[in-house]
Design an enzyme around this catalytic site. Structure first.
Site, short mmCIF file in Angstrom:
data_model
loop_
_atom_site.label_atom_id
_atom_site.label_comp_id
_atom_site.label_asym_id
_atom_site.label_seq_id
_atom_site.Cartn_x
_atom_site.Cartn_y
_atom_site.Cartn_z
N HIS A 14 28.45 37.30 50.58
CA HIS A 14 29.22 38.44 51.00
C HIS A 14 28.41 39.31 51.92
O HIS A 14 27.17 39.73 51.77
CB HIS A 14 29.17 39.78 49.55
CG HIS A 14 30.03 40.74 49.89
ND1 HIS A 14 30.96 41.40 48.99
CD2 HIS A 14 30.01 41.70 50.81
CE1 HIS A 14 31.66 42.46 49.22
NE2 HIS A 14 31.05 42.67 50.46
N HIS A 16 29.04 41.56 55.94
CA HIS A 16 29.64 42.37 57.14
C HIS A 16 28.83 42.22 58.37
O HIS A 16 27.78 42.75 58.18
CB HIS A 16 30.06 43.79 56.65
CG HIS A 16 30.69 43.85 55.37
ND1 HIS A 16 32.07 44.10 55.14
CD2 HIS A 16 30.08 44.15 54.23
CE1 HIS A 16 32.46 44.23 54.08
NE2 HIS A 16 31.43 44.39 53.34
N LYS A 100 40.10 37.50 50.34
CA LYS A 100 39.40 38.65 49.92
C LYS A 100 40.49 39.86 49.66
O LYS A 100 41.35 40.19 50.26
CB LYS A 100 38.49 39.22 50.94
CG LYS A 100 37.67 40.68 50.62
CD LYS A 100 37.05 40.43 49.24
CE LYS A 100 36.31 41.62 48.92
NZ LYS A 100 35.04 42.46 49.37
N HIS A 137 37.07 42.95 45.17
CA HIS A 137 36.62 44.16 45.26
C HIS A 137 37.30 44.91 44.06
O HIS A 137 38.20 45.56 44.10
CB HIS A 137 36.80 45.10 46.51
CG HIS A 137 36.33 46.37 46.58
ND1 HIS A 137 34.93 46.65 47.52
CD2 HIS A 137 36.06 47.46 45.71
CE1 HIS A 137 34.54 47.82 47.14
NE2 HIS A 137 35.24 48.47 46.38
N HIS A 175 29.77 42.37 44.43
CA HIS A 175 28.95 43.13 44.40
C HIS A 175 29.07 43.95 43.08
O HIS A 175 29.55 44.88 42.87
CB HIS A 175 29.06 44.41 45.63
CG HIS A 175 30.53 44.51 46.22
ND1 HIS A 175 31.42 45.14 45.03
CD2 HIS A 175 30.73 44.59 47.16
CE1 HIS A 175 32.48 45.05 46.05
NE2 HIS A 175 32.09 44.86 47.38
N ASP A 248 26.10 42.18 50.73
CA ASP A 248 26.87 43.28 51.11
C ASP A 248 26.34 43.88 52.16
O ASP A 248 26.42 45.32 52.29
CB ASP A 248 27.52 44.10 50.06
CG ASP A 248 28.42 45.16 50.28
OD1 ASP A 248 29.07 44.68 51.08
OD2 ASP A 248 28.52 46.15 49.76
C1 NCD Z 1 31.46 47.70 52.88
C2 NCD Z 1 31.79 47.96 54.49
O1 NCD Z 1 31.06 48.81 54.94
O2 NCD Z 1 32.47 47.31 54.99
N1 NCD Z 1 31.03 49.16 52.22
C3 NCD Z 1 30.40 49.14 51.19
O3 NCD Z 1 30.40 50.25 50.85
N2 NCD Z 1 29.95 48.13 50.46
C4 NCD Z 1 32.60 47.45 52.30
C5 NCD Z 1 32.75 46.98 51.03
O4 NCD Z 1 32.25 45.69 50.68
O5 NCD Z 1 33.12 47.56 50.00
ZN ZN Z 2 31.01 44.44 51.31
#
Ligand code: NCD
Ligand code: ZN
Length: 356
Positions: A14, A16, A100, A137, A175, A248
């Site tokens: 996971h 970003h 997702k 999510h 998460h 995450d």
């Molecule tokens: C994530 C993001 O910033 O893209 N933010 C978060 O608080 N975890 C998105 C997500 O995974 O919920």
């Molecule tokens: Zn995330």
């Protein structure tokens, strides 16, 4: 006392990295220590079709150094209008690893997410048929539900019924943030896997709010109670195959984090595997780090583990406080930035000596 540990090269299930300058700044922290990562599709606009994912993958690959062995695994951002044929084609062609689901407005960049769960049933049916995993999510966004109860209510109203309606569909509860969530995944082990972040293992809501509001600890799902944190540590370090690593890591520019309405997400890639090592050591479970970081995830996704290894050594270093991002994003603060970090990745080998 163990001073060094070598494990199969880990994956991040996971992640970003965003796009453009932020991607170029954030991606190397993951690419240098992980074999693969599930690339979250919540760009603006989202990565919603196989064509979008192919283009995003090209941009990621172009941002990697020429000798990099890192593999980005792409996901499809599910919307009310996702076409099951496009999902199937993307999966068959090796573009998509999974789909997702963001309930609309549950988190950062989720406005294009699903507003009506009834509308996506044809996509779920197709995924079940072709053996494609669904990443969720798992939070409701109903304004009547307290933000701390969003995960539990999603499980009760949506997730649990889906595991019965789609018995052959494989899920990932992304998460995990609660004890209830851990028990749910455990009860559906095999069908449902769960990822756990470094910060849900380390923080409770008193850390976040108890001595000044710390916007850098704000994320979705929000950090919960100490009892939840303990349950998550037990799940991660207990050797159960249904739990695995998903950082995450979610970089945001400093001005978005500190705005009147602050952005949710923590950028932890620079210290992620090191933080897991710290947690596993504290729980006397360093011998279980490899299963959590490198074996359980591939098994759930039905992919082979990586060939290589990484070696973590007990060596103290200081995490950078921020990364500088060219352009308007400017800089992103790093989780545990400025802290002394007890473990360091000392060696990365892309081929296992034994097998290579
Ligand atoms: C994530 C993001 O910033 O893209 N933010 C978060 O608080 N975890 C998105 C997500 O995974 O919920
Ligand atoms: Zn995330």
């Amino acid at each position: 006392m163990t001073d060094a540990i070598t494990i199969t090269m880990p994956d991040d299930w996971h992640l970003h990295v965003r796009d453009g300058d932020m991607m170029r700044a954030a991606l190397p922290f993951t690419a240098e220590k992980f074999g693969r990562a599930i690339m979250m599709p919540n760009l603006v606009p989202p990565v919603a079709t196989a064509i979008d994912a192919l283009a995003y993958r090209e941009r990621i690959l172009a941002a990697l150094p020429a000798d990099s062995r890192f593999t980005p695994l792409m996901t499809c951002y599910l919307t009310d209008d996702t076409d099951p044929d496009d999902v199937e084609r993307g999966f068959a062609e090796g573009i998509f690893t999974g789909v997702k689901l963001y309930p609309a407005n549950a988190t950062t960049n989720s406005a294009a997410g699903v507003t009506d769960f009834a509308r996506i049933r044809p996509v779920l049916e197709r995924m079940q048929k072709i053996g494609m995993p669904l990443l969720i999510h798992a939070e409701v966004v109903d304004p009547d539900i307290d933000v701390f109860d969003r995960e539990a209510v999603f499980i009760e109203r949506v997730f649990e019924p889906w595991t019965r309606d789609f018995p052959e569909l494989r899920f990932i509860h992304e998460h995990l943030s609660t004890s209830i969530g851990c028990d749910f995944v455990r009860s559906k082990s095999g069908q449902v896997g769960g990822t756990i972040t470094p910060y849900h293992l380390e923080l409770n809501r008193t850390d976040w709010l108890g001595s000044g509001n710390r916007p850098y600890m704000y994320c979705m799902p929000v950090i919960k109670t100490e009892a939840d944190r303990r349950a998550l540590r037990k799940a991660a370090t207990g050797g159960e195959s249904c739990f695995f690593l998903g950082t995450d890591s979610a970089p945001h520019s400093i001005h978005k984090k500190l705005a009147i309405v602050g952005a949710a997400g923590l950028f932890n890639a620079p210290v992620a595997i090191e933080t897991y090592a710290k947690v596993f050591e504290e729980e006397n479970a360093l011998d279980r780090l490899e299963a959590f970081a490198s074996l359980n995830g591939p098994a759930h996704y039905r992919l082979p583990p990586n060939e290589g290894t990484i070696t973590l050594e007990r060596q103290t270093w200081t995490a950078p406080e921020e990364i500088v991002v060219p352009g308007p994003e400017e800089r992103a603060l790093v989780y545990r930035g400025g802290e002394a970090i007890a473990w360091k990745v000392a060696q990365v080998s892309f081929q296992d000596a034994g097998r290579g």
